[in-house]
Design an enzyme around this catalytic site. Structure first.
Site, PDB file in Angstrom:
ATOM      1  N   GLU A   1     -24.815  28.847  62.786  1.00 54.03           N
ATOM      2  CA  GLU A   1     -24.842  30.144  63.364  1.00 54.03           C
ATOM      3  C   GLU A   1     -23.663  31.006  63.036  1.00 54.03           C
ATOM      4  O   GLU A   1     -23.119  31.740  64.154  1.00 54.03           O
ATOM      5  CB  GLU A   1     -25.140  30.129  64.780  1.00 54.03           C
ATOM      6  CG  GLU A   1     -26.537  29.601  65.201  1.00 54.03           C
ATOM      7  CD  GLU A   1     -27.150  29.962  66.343  1.00 54.03           C
ATOM      8  OE1 GLU A   1     -26.867  31.324  66.889  1.00 54.03           O
ATOM      9  OE2 GLU A   1     -28.076  29.389  66.897  1.00 54.03           O
TER      10      GLU A   1
ATOM     11  N   ASN B   1     -28.546  30.220  48.314  1.00 56.28           N
ATOM     12  CA  ASN B   1     -27.645  31.068  47.976  1.00 56.28           C
ATOM     13  C   ASN B   1     -27.389  32.154  48.988  1.00 56.28           C
ATOM     14  O   ASN B   1     -26.907  33.449  48.742  1.00 56.28           O
ATOM     15  CB  ASN B   1     -27.929  31.713  46.647  1.00 56.28           C
ATOM     16  CG  ASN B   1     -27.727  30.650  45.710  1.00 56.28           C
ATOM     17  OD1 ASN B   1     -26.835  29.776  45.348  1.00 56.28           O
ATOM     18  ND2 ASN B   1     -28.690  30.520  44.668  1.00 56.28           N
ATOM     19  N   ALA B   2     -27.992  32.233  50.118  1.00 58.00           N
ATOM     20  CA  ALA B   2     -28.147  33.020  51.442  1.00 58.00           C
ATOM     21  C   ALA B   2     -27.921  32.344  52.576  1.00 58.00           C
ATOM     22  O   ALA B   2     -28.719  31.412  53.011  1.00 58.00           O
ATOM     23  CB  ALA B   2     -29.414  33.771  51.075  1.00 58.00           C
TER      24      ALA B   2
ATOM     25  N   GLY C   1     -36.497  31.139  59.622  1.00 51.66           N
ATOM     26  CA  GLY C   1     -36.181  30.862  58.329  1.00 51.66           C
ATOM     27  C   GLY C   1     -35.261  31.970  57.507  1.00 51.66           C
ATOM     28  O   GLY C   1     -35.950  32.760  56.911  1.00 51.66           O
TER      29      GLY C   1
ATOM     30  N   GLU D   1     -30.703  30.044  52.692  1.00 53.39           N
ATOM     31  CA  GLU D   1     -31.139  29.710  51.834  1.00 53.39           C
ATOM     32  C   GLU D   1     -29.925  29.015  50.518  1.00 53.39           C
ATOM     33  O   GLU D   1     -29.001  28.970  51.280  1.00 53.39           O
ATOM     34  CB  GLU D   1     -31.943  30.718  50.554  1.00 53.39           C
ATOM     35  CG  GLU D   1     -33.053  31.325  51.186  1.00 53.39           C
ATOM     36  CD  GLU D   1     -33.733  32.459  50.514  1.00 53.39           C
ATOM     37  OE1 GLU D   1     -33.345  32.601  49.172  1.00 53.39           O
ATOM     38  OE2 GLU D   1     -34.760  33.128  50.924  1.00 53.39           O
TER      39      GLU D   1
ATOM     40  N   GLY E   1     -10.238   5.291  72.615  1.00 58.14           N
ATOM     41  CA  GLY E   1      -9.752   4.358  71.632  1.00 58.14           C
ATOM     42  C   GLY E   1     -10.969   3.924  70.882  1.00 58.14           C
ATOM     43  O   GLY E   1     -11.603   4.157  70.340  1.00 58.14           O
TER      44      GLY E   1
END
Length: 392
Positions: free
Chosen positions: A374, A129-130, A124, A127, A350
Protein backbone atom coordinates in the site's frame (compact mmCIF):
# COMPACT_ATOMS: atom_id res chain seq x y z
CA UNK A 1 -7.22 16.34 18.54
CA UNK A 2 -8.97 14.27 21.19
CA UNK A 3 -7.89 10.64 20.98
CA UNK A 4 -10.24 9.33 23.67
CA UNK A 5 -12.35 6.39 22.52
CA UNK A 6 -16.10 6.43 22.92
CA UNK A 7 -17.76 3.80 25.14
CA UNK A 8 -18.89 2.03 21.97
CA UNK A 9 -15.35 2.01 20.58
CA UNK A 10 -13.94 0.71 23.84
CA UNK A 11 -16.46 -2.12 23.77
CA UNK A 12 -15.60 -2.89 20.14
CA UNK A 13 -11.90 -2.90 20.93
CA UNK A 14 -12.45 -5.25 23.88
CA UNK A 15 -14.68 -7.58 21.85
CA UNK A 16 -12.24 -7.90 18.94
CA UNK A 17 -9.22 -8.32 21.22
CA UNK A 18 -10.99 -11.18 23.02
CA UNK A 19 -11.86 -12.77 19.68
CA UNK A 20 -8.25 -12.37 18.53
CA UNK A 21 -6.85 -13.91 21.72
CA UNK A 22 -9.30 -16.81 22.04
CA UNK A 23 -10.07 -17.73 18.42
CA UNK A 24 -7.45 -16.34 16.06
CA UNK A 25 -4.23 -16.71 18.08
CA UNK A 26 -4.65 -20.41 19.01
CA UNK A 27 -5.17 -21.33 15.35
CA UNK A 28 -2.62 -18.96 13.80
CA UNK A 29 0.33 -21.36 13.62
CA UNK A 30 -1.75 -24.15 12.09
CA UNK A 31 -3.17 -21.99 9.31
CA UNK A 32 0.17 -20.29 8.72
CA UNK A 33 1.75 -23.72 8.23
CA UNK A 34 -1.07 -24.85 5.94
CA UNK A 35 -0.89 -21.53 4.06
CA UNK A 36 -4.65 -21.43 4.02
CA UNK A 37 -7.10 -18.65 4.79
CA UNK A 38 -9.42 -20.06 7.48
CA UNK A 39 -12.85 -19.34 6.05
CA UNK A 40 -14.52 -20.35 9.33
CA UNK A 41 -12.72 -17.48 11.09
CA UNK A 42 -13.65 -15.07 8.29
CA UNK A 43 -17.27 -16.18 8.71
CA UNK A 44 -17.13 -15.42 12.42
CA UNK A 45 -15.71 -11.99 11.67
CA UNK A 46 -18.62 -11.43 9.32
CA UNK A 47 -21.10 -12.47 12.01
CA UNK A 48 -19.43 -9.99 14.38
CA UNK A 49 -20.13 -7.24 11.84
CA UNK A 50 -16.47 -6.35 11.31
CA UNK A 51 -16.68 -5.99 7.53
CA UNK A 52 -19.59 -3.58 7.82
CA UNK A 53 -18.24 -1.39 10.61
CA UNK A 54 -17.80 1.94 8.76
CA UNK A 55 -20.86 1.72 6.49
CA UNK A 56 -24.45 2.93 6.82
CA UNK A 57 -27.12 0.62 8.18
CA UNK A 58 -29.16 1.00 4.98
CA UNK A 59 -26.68 -1.29 3.22
CA UNK A 60 -26.33 -3.65 6.17
CA UNK A 61 -23.43 -1.84 7.80
CA UNK A 62 -22.75 -1.02 11.44
CA UNK A 63 -23.15 2.73 11.08
CA UNK A 64 -19.73 3.43 12.60
CA UNK A 65 -16.70 5.34 11.38
CA UNK A 66 -13.46 4.48 9.65
CA UNK A 67 -11.74 4.70 13.04
CA UNK A 68 -13.89 1.77 14.21
CA UNK A 69 -12.57 -0.35 11.36
CA UNK A 70 -9.02 0.66 12.28
CA UNK A 71 -9.53 -0.38 15.90
CA UNK A 72 -10.67 -3.83 14.78
CA UNK A 73 -7.75 -4.22 12.36
CA UNK A 74 -5.27 -3.14 15.05
CA UNK A 75 -6.69 -5.62 17.56
CA UNK A 76 -6.43 -8.52 15.10
CA UNK A 77 -2.93 -7.62 13.91
CA UNK A 78 -1.56 -8.08 17.43
CA UNK A 79 -1.87 -11.84 16.96
CA UNK A 80 -2.12 -12.45 13.20
CA UNK A 81 -1.33 -9.97 10.44
CA UNK A 82 -2.79 -12.24 7.74
CA UNK A 83 -6.24 -12.19 9.31
CA UNK A 84 -5.95 -8.45 9.93
CA UNK A 85 -5.05 -7.66 6.32
CA UNK A 86 -7.93 -9.80 5.10
CA UNK A 87 -10.24 -7.41 6.92
CA UNK A 88 -8.25 -4.26 6.09
CA UNK A 89 -8.00 -4.97 2.37
CA UNK A 90 -11.47 -6.48 2.20
CA UNK A 91 -12.97 -3.22 3.44
CA UNK A 92 -10.48 -0.52 2.46
CA UNK A 93 -9.68 -1.81 -1.02
CA UNK A 94 -12.55 -4.17 -1.74
CA UNK A 95 -15.72 -2.55 -0.41
CA UNK A 96 -14.79 1.12 -0.16
CA UNK A 97 -14.45 1.79 -3.92
CA UNK A 98 -17.96 0.45 -4.48
CA UNK A 99 -19.34 2.48 -1.58
CA UNK A 100 -17.54 5.67 -2.61
CA UNK A 101 -18.07 5.60 -6.36
CA UNK A 102 -20.71 2.99 -7.15
CA UNK A 103 -24.14 3.69 -8.51
CA UNK A 104 -27.09 2.92 -6.29
CA UNK A 105 -27.73 -0.20 -8.33
CA UNK A 106 -24.11 -1.34 -7.88
CA UNK A 107 -24.28 -0.72 -4.15
CA UNK A 108 -27.53 -2.65 -3.77
CA UNK A 109 -26.09 -5.55 -5.74
CA UNK A 110 -22.71 -5.94 -4.05
CA UNK A 111 -22.68 -4.32 -0.63
CA UNK A 112 -25.09 -6.49 1.42
CA UNK A 113 -23.04 -9.69 1.04
CA UNK A 114 -19.69 -7.86 1.30
CA UNK A 115 -20.66 -5.99 4.46
CA UNK A 116 -21.96 -9.19 6.04
CA UNK A 117 -18.71 -11.03 5.31
CA UNK A 118 -20.54 -13.54 3.13
CA UNK A 119 -18.42 -12.36 0.19
CA UNK A 120 -15.03 -10.71 -0.32
CA UNK A 121 -13.86 -8.20 -2.92
CA UNK A 122 -10.44 -7.34 -4.32
CA UNK A 123 -8.82 -4.27 -5.86
CA UNK A 124 -6.84 -4.98 -9.04
CA UNK A 125 -4.37 -2.11 -9.42
CA UNK A 126 -0.82 -3.46 -9.38
CA UNK A 127 0.83 -4.83 -12.52
CA UNK A 128 4.36 -5.83 -13.47
CA UNK A 129 5.07 -2.27 -14.60
CA UNK A 130 2.41 -0.40 -12.63
CA UNK A 131 1.79 0.19 -8.96
CA UNK A 132 3.42 3.26 -7.53
CA UNK A 133 3.56 4.40 -11.18
CA UNK A 134 -0.05 3.98 -12.26
CA UNK A 135 0.77 5.47 -15.66
CA UNK A 136 2.46 2.16 -16.40
CA UNK A 137 -0.91 0.37 -16.45
CA UNK A 138 -1.12 -1.91 -19.47
CA UNK A 139 -4.44 -3.67 -18.85
CA UNK A 140 -6.94 -2.41 -21.42
CA UNK A 141 -10.73 -2.19 -21.53
CA UNK A 142 -12.36 -1.55 -24.91
CA UNK A 143 -16.03 -0.58 -25.13
CA UNK A 144 -17.88 -2.58 -27.74
CA UNK A 145 -21.48 -2.08 -28.88
CA UNK A 146 -24.05 0.56 -28.05
CA UNK A 147 -26.74 1.20 -25.49
CA UNK A 148 -27.77 -1.60 -23.16
CA UNK A 149 -25.82 -4.14 -25.19
CA UNK A 150 -22.50 -2.35 -24.78
CA UNK A 151 -19.77 -4.31 -23.02
CA UNK A 152 -16.22 -3.73 -21.81
CA UNK A 153 -13.72 -6.21 -23.21
CA UNK A 154 -10.81 -6.41 -20.77
CA UNK A 155 -7.37 -7.88 -21.36
CA UNK A 156 -4.35 -7.78 -19.10
CA UNK A 157 -2.72 -9.08 -15.95
CA UNK A 158 -2.58 -7.96 -12.33
CA UNK A 159 -0.19 -8.85 -9.52
CA UNK A 160 -0.27 -9.19 -5.73
CA UNK A 161 -4.06 -8.89 -5.46
CA UNK A 162 -5.37 -9.61 -1.94
CA UNK A 163 -8.63 -11.54 -1.43
CA UNK A 164 -8.84 -12.26 -5.16
CA UNK A 165 -9.08 -16.06 -5.11
CA UNK A 166 -10.97 -17.13 -1.99
CA UNK A 167 -14.04 -19.38 -2.20
CA UNK A 168 -16.22 -16.34 -1.41
CA UNK A 169 -14.51 -13.70 -3.58
CA UNK A 170 -17.35 -12.28 -5.68
CA UNK A 171 -15.89 -9.25 -7.47
CA UNK A 172 -12.61 -7.49 -8.20
CA UNK A 173 -12.38 -3.82 -9.17
CA UNK A 174 -9.97 -3.59 -12.09
CA UNK A 175 -8.15 -0.45 -13.20
CA UNK A 176 -7.66 -0.37 -16.95
CA UNK A 177 -6.73 1.92 -19.81
CA UNK A 178 -10.01 2.88 -21.49
CA UNK A 179 -8.60 5.43 -23.93
CA UNK A 180 -5.76 7.84 -24.54
CA UNK A 181 -5.09 11.33 -25.78
CA UNK A 182 -2.08 13.25 -27.06
CA UNK A 183 -0.67 16.08 -24.99
CA UNK A 184 0.56 19.32 -26.62
CA UNK A 185 4.13 18.08 -26.29
CA UNK A 186 3.28 14.94 -28.24
CA UNK A 187 3.35 12.55 -25.27
CA UNK A 188 0.51 10.12 -24.67
CA UNK A 189 -1.85 10.50 -21.72
CA UNK A 190 -3.65 7.33 -20.70
CA UNK A 191 -7.29 7.44 -19.63
CA UNK A 192 -7.66 5.15 -16.61
CA UNK A 193 -11.02 3.86 -15.43
CA UNK A 194 -12.25 1.39 -12.82
CA UNK A 195 -14.50 -1.52 -13.78
CA UNK A 196 -16.25 -4.12 -11.61
CA UNK A 197 -15.45 -7.66 -12.73
CA UNK A 198 -17.42 -10.52 -11.15
CA UNK A 199 -15.04 -13.40 -10.51
CA UNK A 200 -17.27 -15.91 -12.30
CA UNK A 201 -16.91 -14.01 -15.59
CA UNK A 202 -15.40 -16.16 -18.37
CA UNK A 203 -11.79 -15.19 -18.97
CA UNK A 204 -11.16 -14.05 -15.40
CA UNK A 205 -8.53 -16.31 -13.81
CA UNK A 206 -7.03 -16.16 -10.34
CA UNK A 207 -3.69 -17.85 -10.93
CA UNK A 208 -2.06 -20.08 -8.26
CA UNK A 209 -1.29 -18.20 -5.06
CA UNK A 210 2.17 -16.81 -4.38
CA UNK A 211 4.83 -18.54 -2.31
CA UNK A 212 5.40 -15.61 0.06
CA UNK A 213 7.95 -14.90 2.78
CA UNK A 214 5.15 -14.01 5.18
CA UNK A 215 1.40 -13.41 5.37
CA UNK A 216 1.03 -17.11 4.59
CA UNK A 217 -2.63 -17.16 5.56
CA UNK A 218 -3.58 -14.13 3.47
CA UNK A 219 -5.08 -14.89 0.04
CA UNK A 220 -2.90 -13.28 -2.66
CA UNK A 221 -2.93 -14.08 -6.39
CA UNK A 222 -1.83 -12.82 -9.77
CA UNK A 223 -4.81 -12.34 -12.09
CA UNK A 224 -5.17 -12.96 -15.81
CA UNK A 225 -7.96 -11.32 -17.78
CA UNK A 226 -8.45 -12.71 -21.28
CA UNK A 227 -11.25 -11.18 -23.34
CA UNK A 228 -13.26 -10.65 -20.17
CA UNK A 229 -16.63 -9.18 -21.14
CA UNK A 230 -18.71 -7.26 -18.61
CA UNK A 231 -21.62 -4.87 -19.14
CA UNK A 232 -20.82 -1.20 -19.75
CA UNK A 233 -22.84 -0.52 -16.57
CA UNK A 234 -20.01 -2.15 -14.56
CA UNK A 235 -17.95 1.03 -14.95
CA UNK A 236 -17.22 2.17 -11.39
CA UNK A 237 -17.40 5.94 -11.10
CA UNK A 238 -16.82 8.27 -14.02
CA UNK A 239 -14.90 7.13 -17.06
CA UNK A 240 -11.36 8.48 -16.91
CA UNK A 241 -11.52 9.12 -13.15
CA UNK A 242 -9.98 5.81 -12.16
CA UNK A 243 -6.63 7.36 -11.27
CA UNK A 244 -8.07 10.15 -9.09
CA UNK A 245 -10.52 7.79 -7.42
CA UNK A 246 -8.01 5.14 -6.46
CA UNK A 247 -5.66 7.79 -5.07
CA UNK A 248 -8.40 8.69 -2.59
CA UNK A 249 -8.96 5.01 -1.82
CA UNK A 250 -5.23 4.51 -1.21
CA UNK A 251 -5.04 7.56 1.08
CA UNK A 252 -7.86 6.14 3.21
CA UNK A 253 -6.47 2.63 3.05
CA UNK A 254 -3.11 3.74 4.40
CA UNK A 255 -4.77 4.71 7.67
CA UNK A 256 -6.23 1.25 8.18
CA UNK A 257 -2.94 -0.27 7.04
CA UNK A 258 -1.16 1.90 9.60
CA UNK A 259 -3.50 0.55 12.27
CA UNK A 260 -2.48 -2.96 11.21
CA UNK A 261 1.18 -1.98 11.57
CA UNK A 262 0.51 -0.48 15.01
CA UNK A 263 -1.19 -3.70 16.08
CA UNK A 264 1.79 -5.72 14.92
CA UNK A 265 4.15 -3.43 16.85
CA UNK A 266 2.01 -3.88 19.96
CA UNK A 267 1.86 -7.64 19.54
CA UNK A 268 5.66 -7.85 19.35
CA UNK A 269 5.97 -5.69 22.47
CA UNK A 270 3.48 -7.87 24.35
CA UNK A 271 5.37 -11.05 23.49
CA UNK A 272 8.77 -9.57 24.38
CA UNK A 273 7.52 -8.23 27.72
CA UNK A 274 5.90 -11.53 28.64
CA UNK A 275 9.01 -13.53 27.79
CA UNK A 276 11.38 -11.11 29.54
CA UNK A 277 9.45 -11.58 32.78
CA UNK A 278 9.31 -15.38 32.65
CA UNK A 279 12.64 -16.35 31.08
CA UNK A 280 15.25 -16.86 33.81
CA UNK A 281 19.02 -16.80 33.21
CA UNK A 282 21.62 -16.98 36.01
CA UNK A 283 18.80 -16.98 38.55
CA UNK A 284 17.10 -13.80 37.34
CA UNK A 285 14.45 -12.90 34.73
CA UNK A 286 16.18 -11.50 31.64
CA UNK A 287 13.98 -8.42 31.96
CA UNK A 288 16.13 -7.37 34.93
CA UNK A 289 19.03 -6.97 32.52
CA UNK A 290 19.16 -3.27 31.68
CA UNK A 291 19.90 -3.87 28.02
CA UNK A 292 16.81 -6.06 27.63
CA UNK A 293 14.69 -3.68 29.72
CA UNK A 294 15.71 -0.68 27.62
CA UNK A 295 15.05 -2.60 24.41
CA UNK A 296 11.51 -3.37 25.60
CA UNK A 297 11.01 0.23 26.73
CA UNK A 298 11.87 1.37 23.20
CA UNK A 299 9.41 -1.17 21.82
CA UNK A 300 6.65 0.27 24.01
CA UNK A 301 7.50 3.79 22.85
CA UNK A 302 7.28 2.71 19.20
CA UNK A 303 3.95 0.92 19.69
CA UNK A 304 2.48 3.90 21.56
CA UNK A 305 3.62 6.36 18.89
CA UNK A 306 2.34 4.09 16.13
CA UNK A 307 -1.12 4.02 17.68
CA UNK A 308 -1.23 7.81 18.00
CA UNK A 309 -0.17 8.44 14.40
CA UNK A 310 -2.96 6.40 12.84
CA UNK A 311 -5.45 7.82 15.33
CA UNK A 312 -4.44 11.33 14.29
CA UNK A 313 -4.94 10.56 10.60
CA UNK A 314 -8.24 8.77 11.24
CA UNK A 315 -9.61 11.61 13.36
CA UNK A 316 -8.82 14.09 10.59
CA UNK A 317 -10.41 11.87 7.97
CA UNK A 318 -13.59 11.35 9.99
CA UNK A 319 -13.77 15.11 10.66
CA UNK A 320 -13.47 15.69 6.88
CA UNK A 321 -10.21 17.58 7.32
CA UNK A 322 -7.24 17.21 4.95
CA UNK A 323 -5.43 13.99 5.90
CA UNK A 324 -3.26 12.96 2.94
CA UNK A 325 0.06 13.86 4.60
CA UNK A 326 -1.02 12.48 7.98
CA UNK A 327 -1.98 9.17 6.33
CA UNK A 328 1.46 8.89 4.73
CA UNK A 329 3.19 9.81 7.98
CA UNK A 330 1.15 7.17 9.80
CA UNK A 331 1.90 4.49 7.23
CA UNK A 332 5.63 5.23 7.32
CA UNK A 333 6.00 5.57 11.09
CA UNK A 334 3.91 2.52 11.95
CA UNK A 335 5.51 0.20 9.41
CA UNK A 336 8.95 1.16 10.68
CA UNK A 337 7.76 0.54 14.25
CA UNK A 338 6.40 -2.89 13.35
CA UNK A 339 9.60 -3.97 11.62
CA UNK A 340 11.83 -2.64 14.41
CA UNK A 341 9.70 -4.26 17.11
CA UNK A 342 9.63 -7.57 15.26
CA UNK A 343 13.41 -7.60 15.07
CA UNK A 344 13.82 -6.65 18.74
CA UNK A 345 11.21 -9.13 19.94
CA UNK A 346 12.97 -11.92 18.08
CA UNK A 347 16.25 -10.88 19.71
CA UNK A 348 14.67 -10.91 23.18
CA UNK A 349 13.28 -14.40 22.56
CA UNK A 350 16.67 -15.60 21.32
CA UNK A 351 16.71 -19.05 19.74
CA UNK A 352 13.04 -19.61 20.58
CA UNK A 353 12.21 -16.51 18.56
CA UNK A 354 13.58 -18.27 15.49
CA UNK A 355 11.04 -21.08 15.81
CA UNK A 356 8.02 -20.65 13.57
CA UNK A 357 5.50 -21.78 16.19
CA UNK A 358 6.23 -18.61 18.16
CA UNK A 359 4.29 -15.47 17.30
CA UNK A 360 7.42 -13.31 17.17
CA UNK A 361 8.85 -15.43 14.37
CA UNK A 362 5.68 -14.98 12.37
CA UNK A 363 5.72 -11.23 13.01
CA UNK A 364 9.36 -11.13 11.91
CA UNK A 365 8.47 -12.74 8.56
CA UNK A 366 5.24 -10.82 8.14
CA UNK A 367 6.42 -7.32 9.01
CA UNK A 368 8.75 -6.67 6.08
CA UNK A 369 5.82 -6.34 3.68
CA UNK A 370 4.45 -3.55 5.88
CA UNK A 371 7.23 -1.30 4.58
CA UNK A 372 6.26 -2.17 0.99
CA UNK A 373 2.50 -2.79 0.70
CA UNK A 374 0.00 0.00 0.00
CA UNK A 375 2.82 2.38 -0.89
CA UNK A 376 6.47 1.84 -0.02
CA UNK A 377 8.27 3.92 2.59
CA UNK A 378 9.93 5.80 -0.26
CA UNK A 379 6.56 6.65 -1.80
CA UNK A 380 5.34 7.96 1.56
CA UNK A 381 8.40 10.21 1.81
CA UNK A 382 7.66 11.48 -1.70
CA UNK A 383 4.05 12.27 -0.76
CA UNK A 384 5.07 14.05 2.45
CA UNK A 385 7.62 16.21 0.68
CA UNK A 386 5.07 17.18 -1.98
CA UNK A 387 2.50 18.06 0.67
CA UNK A 388 5.14 20.29 2.25
CA UNK A 389 5.57 22.11 -1.05
CA UNK A 390 8.96 20.60 -1.76
CA UNK A 391 10.00 18.98 -5.03
CA UNK A 392 11.02 15.34 -4.84
Amino acid sequence: MNYDLTPQQLELQKRVREFADTVVAPAAYQYDTERRLPMEIIAQMGEMGLFGLPFPAEYGGGGGTYADLCLAVEALARVDQSIAVTLEAGVGLGIMPIFRYGTEEQKRRWLPDLLAGRALAGFGLTEANAGSDAAGTETTAVLEGDGEDAVWVINGTKQFITNSGTPITSVVTITAVTGQSTRPDGSIKKELSSILVPTDTPGFTAEPSYDKVGWHTSDTHPLTLTDVRVPAANLLGERGRGYANFLRILDEGRIAFAALCAGAAEGCFDEALRYAKQRTVFGHPIGENQYVAFKIANMQARAHTAHLTWMDAAKKMVAEMPFKMEASIAKMVTSNAAMDNARDATQVWGGYGFMNENAVARHYRDSKILEIGEGTTEVQLMIITRELGLSA
